[in-house]
Design a protein around this motif. Structure first.
Motif, PDB file in Angstrom:
ATOM      1  N   CYS A 108     -55.492  26.311  -3.480  1.00 36.09           N
ATOM      2  CA  CYS A 108     -54.113  25.825  -3.300  1.00 36.09           C
ATOM      3  C   CYS A 108     -53.700  25.795  -1.839  1.00 36.09           C
TER       4      CYS A 108
ATOM      5  N   ARG B  43     -50.082  18.839  -0.307  1.00 38.93           N
ATOM      6  CA  ARG B  43     -49.717  19.003  -1.722  1.00 38.93           C
ATOM      7  C   ARG B  43     -48.951  17.794  -2.234  1.00 38.93           C
TER       8      ARG B  43
ATOM      9  N   CYS C  47     -53.088  29.923  -8.980  1.00 38.15           N
ATOM     10  CA  CYS C  47     -53.859  28.785  -8.491  1.00 38.15           C
ATOM     11  C   CYS C  47     -55.105  28.569  -9.355  1.00 38.15           C
TER      12      CYS C  47
ATOM     13  N   ILE D 192     -48.470  21.159  -9.120  1.00 37.84           N
ATOM     14  CA  ILE D 192     -48.604  20.889  -7.692  1.00 37.84           C
ATOM     15  C   ILE D 192     -50.091  20.768  -7.400  1.00 37.84           C
TER      16      ILE D 192
ATOM     17  N   PHE E  18     -53.267  20.170  -4.874  1.00 39.84           N
ATOM     18  CA  PHE E  18     -53.595  20.469  -3.481  1.00 39.84           C
ATOM     19  C   PHE E  18     -54.892  19.780  -3.091  1.00 39.84           C
TER      20      PHE E  18
ATOM     21  N   LEU F  93     -57.722  15.737  -5.124  1.00 35.05           N
ATOM     22  CA  LEU F  93     -57.319  17.123  -5.301  1.00 35.05           C
ATOM     23  C   LEU F  93     -58.513  18.012  -5.576  1.00 35.05           C
TER      24      LEU F  93
ATOM     25  N   THR G 152     -46.483  17.001  -5.780  1.00 33.15           N
ATOM     26  CA  THR G 152     -45.869  17.558  -6.979  1.00 33.15           C
ATOM     27  C   THR G 152     -45.725  16.487  -8.058  1.00 33.15           C
TER      28      THR G 152
END
Length: 116
Positions: A90, A94, A56, A83, A85, A110, A96
């Motif tokens: 993390c 989420r 992460c 990914i 978050f 994010l 992707t």
């Protein structure tokens, strides 16, 4: 004869151990995002070059939830899935992004990212 087979097996195992890559790897390429500087209110842009894979990454410009606005507008130009978050470490929701061409608009907020 048995000793020869044992030595051959041990040598073969040693070669495999030395040639198999370790679990740590880099997501080759660049990951970009935009953040807002809390002192000036101006937007800044950050590029992570070959970020670490499998661990992460909390974005330092957006890490603290109540005193820093989240980052936005990520662009994944690495060879790995990214990914994103909504929270540090993390956690949270989420999103992707595909390798090489993945990205999102400024609506995606994010605070951390993981490359797999």
């Amino acid at each position: 004869m048995r000793l020869r087979h044992t030595l051959a097996a041990a040598a073969g195992a040693a070669v495999l151990i030395l040639t198999v890559p370790g679990s740590a790897y880099a997501a080759e390429g660049d990951f970009e995002y935009t953040y807002v500087n809390i002192d000036s209110g101006e937007e800044g842009h950050v590029t992570l070059h070959d970020p670490a894979g499998g661990e992460c990454i909390t974005l330092p410009e957006a890490a603290v939830e109540y005193s820093q606005p989240p980052a936005h507008s990520p662009r994944n130009r690495t060879g790995s899935y990214a990914i994103a978050f909504t929270n540090a470490d993390c956690t949270g929701d989420r999103f992707t992004m595909r390798p090489r061409t993945g990205g999102a608009s400024e609506r995606l907020k994010l605070r951390s990212v993981l490359f797999s």
